[in-house]
Scaffold this motif. Structure first.
Motif, mmCIF file in Angstrom:
data_model
loop_
_atom_site.group_PDB
_atom_site.id
_atom_site.type_symbol
_atom_site.label_atom_id
_atom_site.label_comp_id
_atom_site.label_asym_id
_atom_site.label_seq_id
_atom_site.Cartn_x
_atom_site.Cartn_y
_atom_site.Cartn_z
ATOM 1 N N PRO A 1 2.715 2.043 3.403
ATOM 2 C CA PRO A 1 3.052 3.273 4.123
ATOM 3 C C PRO A 1 3.121 3.015 5.626
ATOM 4 C CG PRO A 1 1.264 3.635 2.554
ATOM 5 C CD PRO A 1 1.446 2.168 2.666
ATOM 6 N N ALA A 2 4.013 3.764 6.304
ATOM 7 C CA ALA A 2 4.144 3.625 7.753
ATOM 8 C C ALA A 2 3.638 4.855 8.495
ATOM 9 C CB ALA A 2 5.602 3.356 8.131
ATOM 10 N N ASN A 3 3.276 5.932 7.762
ATOM 11 C CA ASN A 3 2.681 7.110 8.399
ATOM 12 C C ASN A 3 1.740 7.782 7.408
ATOM 13 O OD1 ASN A 3 4.549 8.168 6.637
ATOM 14 N ND2 ASN A 3 5.584 9.466 8.130
ATOM 15 N N ALA A 4 0.996 8.764 7.893
ATOM 16 C CA ALA A 4 -0.064 9.365 7.080
ATOM 17 C C ALA A 4 0.458 10.094 5.846
ATOM 18 C CB ALA A 4 -0.894 10.321 7.942
ATOM 19 N N ASP A 5 1.596 10.778 5.959
ATOM 20 C CA ASP A 5 2.094 11.548 4.810
ATOM 21 C C ASP A 5 3.043 10.735 3.931
ATOM 22 O OD1 ASP A 5 4.490 13.554 6.741
ATOM 23 O OD2 ASP A 5 4.314 11.391 6.381
ATOM 24 N N ARG A 6 3.179 9.448 4.223
ATOM 25 C CA ARG A 6 3.943 8.509 3.407
ATOM 26 C C ARG A 6 5.412 8.883 3.250
ATOM 27 N NH1 ARG A 6 -0.829 8.437 -0.552
ATOM 28 N NH2 ARG A 6 -2.217 6.863 0.333
ATOM 29 N N THR A 7 5.983 9.504 4.266
ATOM 30 C CA THR A 7 7.423 9.761 4.261
ATOM 31 C C THR A 7 8.188 8.590 4.870
ATOM 32 O OG1 THR A 7 7.265 10.884 6.395
ATOM 33 C CG2 THR A 7 7.096 12.251 4.401
ATOM 34 N N MET A 8 7.443 7.624 5.423
ATOM 35 C CA MET A 8 8.023 6.397 5.957
ATOM 36 C C MET A 8 7.246 5.220 5.389
ATOM 37 S SD MET A 8 8.517 7.480 9.965
ATOM 38 C CE MET A 8 9.288 5.910 10.382
ATOM 39 N N ALA A 9 7.933 4.095 5.252
ATOM 40 C CA ALA A 9 7.292 2.888 4.729
ATOM 41 C C ALA A 9 7.776 1.676 5.503
ATOM 42 C CB ALA A 9 7.604 2.725 3.244
ATOM 43 N N LEU A 10 6.992 0.604 5.438
ATOM 44 C CA LEU A 10 7.403 -0.674 5.999
ATOM 45 C C LEU A 10 7.741 -1.623 4.860
ATOM 46 C CD1 LEU A 10 4.833 -1.404 8.863
ATOM 47 C CD2 LEU A 10 7.077 -0.312 9.022
ATOM 48 N N GLU A 11 8.900 -2.257 4.948
ATOM 49 C CA GLU A 11 9.272 -3.324 4.032
ATOM 50 C C GLU A 11 9.009 -4.636 4.761
ATOM 51 O OE1 GLU A 11 13.451 -3.923 3.363
ATOM 52 O OE2 GLU A 11 13.105 -4.540 1.287
ATOM 53 N N LEU A 12 8.111 -5.449 4.263
ATOM 54 C CA LEU A 12 7.681 -6.674 4.938
ATOM 55 C C LEU A 12 8.185 -7.897 4.174
ATOM 56 C CD1 LEU A 12 3.960 -5.629 5.553
ATOM 57 C CD2 LEU A 12 5.898 -5.299 7.085
ATOM 58 N N ARG A 13 8.874 -8.794 4.896
ATOM 59 C CA ARG A 13 9.340 -10.038 4.290
ATOM 60 C C ARG A 13 8.867 -11.271 5.067
ATOM 61 N NH1 ARG A 13 13.142 -9.548 0.275
ATOM 62 N NH2 ARG A 13 13.981 -7.449 -0.038
ATOM 63 N N HIS A 14 8.104 -11.054 6.103
ATOM 64 C CA HIS A 14 7.580 -12.185 6.865
ATOM 65 C C HIS A 14 6.569 -12.937 5.996
ATOM 66 C CE1 HIS A 14 5.613 -14.599 9.891
ATOM 67 N NE2 HIS A 14 6.553 -14.257 10.770
ATOM 68 N N PRO A 15 6.746 -14.250 5.764
ATOM 69 C CA PRO A 15 5.851 -14.982 4.845
ATOM 70 C C PRO A 15 4.377 -14.875 5.204
ATOM 71 C CG PRO A 15 7.777 -16.310 5.379
ATOM 72 C CD PRO A 15 7.841 -15.099 6.276
ATOM 73 N N ALA A 16 4.057 -14.904 6.502
ATOM 74 C CA ALA A 16 2.647 -14.847 6.898
ATOM 75 C C ALA A 16 2.042 -13.491 6.554
ATOM 76 C CB ALA A 16 2.509 -15.135 8.390
ATOM 77 N N LEU A 17 2.784 -12.403 6.855
ATOM 78 C CA LEU A 17 2.267 -11.068 6.549
ATOM 79 C C LEU A 17 2.139 -10.842 5.051
ATOM 80 C CD1 LEU A 17 4.074 -8.680 9.068
ATOM 81 C CD2 LEU A 17 1.620 -9.127 8.901
ATOM 82 N N VAL A 18 3.181 -11.239 4.314
ATOM 83 C CA VAL A 18 3.150 -11.055 2.860
ATOM 84 C C VAL A 18 2.040 -11.906 2.240
ATOM 85 C CG1 VAL A 18 4.464 -11.343 0.725
ATOM 86 C CG2 VAL A 18 5.585 -10.440 2.767
ATOM 87 N N GLY A 19 1.885 -13.135 2.731
ATOM 88 C CA GLY A 19 0.806 -13.989 2.229
ATOM 89 C C GLY A 19 -0.562 -13.407 2.521
ATOM 90 N N TYR A 20 -0.704 -12.821 3.705
ATOM 91 C CA TYR A 20 -1.981 -12.200 4.071
ATOM 92 C C TYR A 20 -2.310 -11.044 3.144
ATOM 93 C CZ TYR A 20 -5.606 -10.070 6.919
ATOM 94 O OH TYR A 20 -6.787 -9.545 7.351
ATOM 95 N N LEU A 21 -1.320 -10.190 2.864
ATOM 96 C CA LEU A 21 -1.538 -9.060 1.962
ATOM 97 C C LEU A 21 -1.887 -9.544 0.556
ATOM 98 C CD1 LEU A 21 1.372 -6.726 3.118
ATOM 99 C CD2 LEU A 21 -1.073 -6.378 3.503
ATOM 100 N N GLY A 22 -1.263 -10.639 0.129
ATOM 101 C CA GLY A 22 -1.595 -11.198 -1.177
ATOM 102 C C GLY A 22 -3.035 -11.680 -1.234
ATOM 103 N N THR A 23 -3.510 -12.284 -0.146
ATOM 104 C CA THR A 23 -4.906 -12.736 -0.094
ATOM 105 C C THR A 23 -5.869 -11.556 -0.141
ATOM 106 O OG1 THR A 23 -4.296 -14.708 1.171
ATOM 107 C CG2 THR A 23 -6.598 -14.002 1.289
ATOM 108 N N VAL A 24 -5.561 -10.489 0.605
ATOM 109 C CA VAL A 24 -6.401 -9.285 0.576
ATOM 110 C C VAL A 24 -6.465 -8.725 -0.849
ATOM 111 C CG1 VAL A 24 -6.582 -6.897 1.354
ATOM 112 C CG2 VAL A 24 -6.022 -8.691 2.987
ATOM 113 N N PHE A 25 -5.317 -8.658 -1.521
ATOM 114 C CA PHE A 25 -5.295 -8.143 -2.894
ATOM 115 C C PHE A 25 -6.190 -8.992 -3.795
ATOM 116 C CE2 PHE A 25 -3.426 -5.775 -6.368
ATOM 117 C CZ PHE A 25 -3.620 -6.636 -7.444
ATOM 118 N N GLU A 26 -6.071 -10.310 -3.702
ATOM 119 C CA GLU A 26 -6.848 -11.186 -4.589
ATOM 120 C C GLU A 26 -8.353 -11.030 -4.346
ATOM 121 O OE1 GLU A 26 -3.690 -12.832 -6.798
ATOM 122 O OE2 GLU A 26 -5.838 -12.651 -7.070
ATOM 123 N N ARG A 27 -8.759 -10.822 -3.111
ATOM 124 C CA ARG A 27 -10.199 -10.642 -2.838
ATOM 125 C C ARG A 27 -10.692 -9.312 -3.392
ATOM 126 N NH1 ARG A 27 -11.589 -13.394 3.052
ATOM 127 N NH2 ARG A 27 -10.676 -15.416 2.562
#
Length: 345
Positions: A218-244
């Protein structure tokens, strides 16, 4: 003695070497081991798994497995909390840069822009459908909030069925309260073993990650906007957070860990831990996916159980009985499943 044997035994209490495992197991079974037997494994003393017997210094007694497990889980919880704070800072920073305008952001190996702002439900859904069509391996999702209603789950059913038809594996994280929704259990039965679901007391904000290459948040509180992320470092970081988070979570169909305190439920322990951190009722309710009214009812029962006559006294009693430490779920074996719902609505 700190650091003694660290080079010979570069591991933690959750990954003992073969010799350490053998000696610690013997100590737990027998109640103690001799110092001579423990000399080849100084890691057990370094990790505080063994300590001198005050009645006979020639012997060493083991720290109880329950105490070791609590210590490990507390450390993992601190790591996840730190990761959540770092992720929030990273997203906030890139949102700010994305709003500066100017030249188009850099591309990543033909995958399009590294960070794209999606404004409105139609653009969000179109991007999700596109990512679903391109997905070939796995989907990871985090679904915060309370009980999932059937109509909410059905909104993302077409994507889940398409993924299952191509053999894509799905893993989903929910709040514990989602266990009580019949709609979720119905979807679990429909999807079979294509999807695995686990639950936590509290999870990060909504996330959906395809093939570890593109993520949506989500990109705002009411979730009417979102971020699409394709940067390998950001996506990899989110994957690590999920696994933990996944390591700490309990399978949907498995019972929640016992609080070990008579009369205190698992949810009340979660509330107690958040109260100990100084959070207000509304914040606690949002983080656990329950209503403020339900949260206050649990706090009232907790006060009665612990014999606290005021909020201040409740905080003292929570600390005295050890309810200020969040429960973990690493010891629970995985099972169960569900499907990803519409992630930005």
């Amino acid at each position: 003695m700190a650091g003694h044997g660290a080079e010979e035994h570069p591991h933690g209490a959750d990954r003992l070497c073969e010799a350490g495992d053998r000696v610690y197991s013997r100590a737990v079974r027998r109640g103690r081991v001799s110092r001579l037997d423990a000399e080849p494994v100084p890691c057990l003393l370094d990790l505080a798994l063994l300590h001198p017997d005050p009645d006979d210094m020639a012997w060493l007694v083991p720290t109880s497995p329950q105490e070791v497990m609590t210590r490990l889980l507390h450390g993992l919880y601190d790591e996840v909390s730190a990761s959540r704070q770092r992720m929030g800072s990273a997203v906030a920073a890139f949102e700010w840069y994305a709003g500066l305008g100017g030249p188009a952001p850099g591309t990543v190996a033909g995958e399009g822009v590294a960070i794209r702002v999606l404004d409105g439900a139609s653009r969000i859904q179109a991007a999700l459908d596109e990512a679903t069509e391109a997905c070939t391996t796995e989907v990871l999702t985090v679904q915060p909030g309370g009980i999932r209603r059937e109509h909410e789950l059905s909104e993302g059913l077409h994507r889940a069925l398409a993924l299952r038809g191509r053999g894509v594996r799905m893993r989903d994280l929910y709040n514990h309260v989602a266990r009580h929704g019949q709609g979720l259990l119905n979807y679990l039965e429909l999807m079979g073993d294509a999807v695995e679901a686990r639950t936590l007391d509290e999870v990060i904000d909504r996330l959906i990650l395809f093939d570890r290459t593109v993520a949506f948040i989500p990109a705002n509180a009411d979730r009417t906007m979102a971020l699409e992320l394709r940067h390998p470092a950001l996506v990899g970081y989110l994957g690590t957070v999920f696994e933990r988070l996944w390591r700490l979570a309990a399978p949907l169909t498995a019972p929640l860990p016992d609080t070990r305190i008579e009369g205190v439920s698992h949810r009340e322990q979660s509330i107690a831990a958040l109260l100990a951190e100084g959070h207000q009722d509304a914040v606690i309710a949002e983080r656990l996916g329950i209503s403020v009214r339900t949260c206050r009812a649990h706090i009232a029962r907790l006060s009665e159980t612990l014999g606290a006559a005021s909020r201040t006294q409740l905080g003292v009693r929570i600390a005295q009985v050890g309810l200020d430490v969040p429960l973990g779920a690493d010891a629970v074996q995985p099972s169960g499943s569900t499907i990803p719902e519409r992630p930005m609505r």
